[in-house]
Design an enzyme around this catalytic site. Structure first.
Site, mmCIF file in Angstrom:
data_model
loop_
_atom_site.group_PDB
_atom_site.id
_atom_site.type_symbol
_atom_site.label_atom_id
_atom_site.label_comp_id
_atom_site.label_asym_id
_atom_site.label_seq_id
_atom_site.Cartn_x
_atom_site.Cartn_y
_atom_site.Cartn_z
ATOM 1 N N TYR A 32 0.799 -1.337 0.050
ATOM 2 C CA TYR A 32 -0.079 0.140 -0.065
ATOM 3 C C TYR A 32 0.724 1.198 -0.012
ATOM 4 C CZ TYR A 32 -4.578 1.898 -0.198
ATOM 5 O OH TYR A 32 -5.686 2.393 -0.642
ATOM 6 N N HIS A 34 3.139 4.476 -0.546
ATOM 7 C CA HIS A 34 2.921 6.164 -0.353
ATOM 8 C C HIS A 34 3.839 6.856 -0.929
ATOM 9 C CE1 HIS A 34 4.709 5.868 3.315
ATOM 10 N NE2 HIS A 34 3.916 5.132 3.871
ATOM 11 N N HIS A 37 7.303 5.633 0.806
ATOM 12 C CA HIS A 37 7.852 4.421 0.210
ATOM 13 C C HIS A 37 8.635 4.854 -0.988
ATOM 14 C CE1 HIS A 37 4.703 2.208 2.279
ATOM 15 N NE2 HIS A 37 5.621 1.778 2.750
#
Ligand code: PAF
Length: 281
Positions: A32, A34, A37
């Protein structure tokens, strides 16, 4: 870009790359993705010839009643973001690939894992160090990148790498924040609009603590008391911990100095957020 789901294929890719003399850089995540990252991937791209991203929501680092089921997942979306970030291989195994029937080996770092997140989430760091060691063995990177938002996790991983003589350079990357100050986290999507608004108290607390420290207010108890008041004023906030600690030992301090870091963990409803920052400098 290739998506690999088995340990055997991943190890084959790594051994081919190493045979060609390629340097492997590695960004371990639970997915997931964002912007935070993506900043790790951007740096990872510069650091190595083969950039590997792992996406694995690791069950062993979640305790009973924690948000393993609710943790956001979207591999297709992550793969698109990874591709545009120049990732060469995504390693996305199933839990049964990482922990097959009969799995019995765990890695435990003593001392600093017993404080802060380790105290409120017993067994959490054992799960983190176990999966990170396994990932390091599978991906065999020369360099691995982690975010500073998980301040204690980074300290624990550095300790493990040092103690177990792992030939891997660990790079810590700055916290990435939304425009309004909220530290980026995959868990932010689980906040209601109202909770997200309340969660801004975390970055405001950091700013307040820095301001107090900069004008010579260095009594940690006083700073903590001020912050507790404003955090507790948020209707959905429940403080897990709020401490000023030494950046290396993570032991609580009584007076702020250049090693002081404010560490916060606060629930907003069921979502637990963490944040941190140095108080001087
Ligand atoms: O920080 C995370 O996302 C996880 O704790 C990690 C390091 C990928 C291990 O599961």
């Amino acid at each position: 870009m290739e998506i690999v789901s088995t340990v055997a294929t991943m190890q084959q890719r790594v051994s081919d790359a190493r045979a060609k003399g390629q340097k492997i850089s590695f960004v371990p995540t639970m997915g997931y993705l964002h912007q935070g990252h993506l900043s790790l991937l951007e740096e990872g791209r510069k650091q190595g010839d083969l950039l590997v991203l792992s996406i694995f929501v690791n069950p062993t680092q979640f305790g009973q009643g924690e948000d393993f089921e609710e943790y956001p997942r979207d591999l297709d979306r992550d793969a698109e973001l990874a591709e545009t970030s120049g990732v060469d291989i995504i390693f996305a195994p199933m839990a049964s690939e990482m922990y097959p029937k009969g799995y019995a080996t765990y890695v435990d770092v003593e001392g600093i894992t017993e404080l802060l997140c380790g105290a409120s989430r017993p067994g959490h760091f054992r799960g983190v160090t176990t999966v990170v060691s396994k990932l390091f063995n599978i991906v065999q990177p020369q360099v691995a990148l982690f975010g500073n938002k998980d301040f204690q996790q980074l300290a624990v991983i550095r300790q493990m790498v040092f103690d177990l003589n792992m030939p891997i350079e660990i790079i810590g990357m700055p916290i990435f924040r939304e425009n309004d100050g909220l530290a980026m986290s995959s868990r932010n999507v689980n906040l209601s609009d109202e909770q997200r608004q309340q969660a801004l108290v975390l970055s405001r607390s950091l700013a307040t603590a820095k301001r107090l420290a900069s004008v010579g207010d260095i009594d940690c108890r006083e700073i903590i008391a001020t912050l507790k008041k404003s955090i507790s004023a948020q209707p959905d906030a429940r403080i897990d911990y709020l401490k000023i600690c030494h950046q290396r030992t993570l032991e609580e301090q009584t007076r702020v100095d250049s090693d002081s870091v404010l560490l916060l963990a606060v629930f907003f409803g069921k979502t637990r957020l963490i944040d941190n920052g140095f108080l001087l400098g």
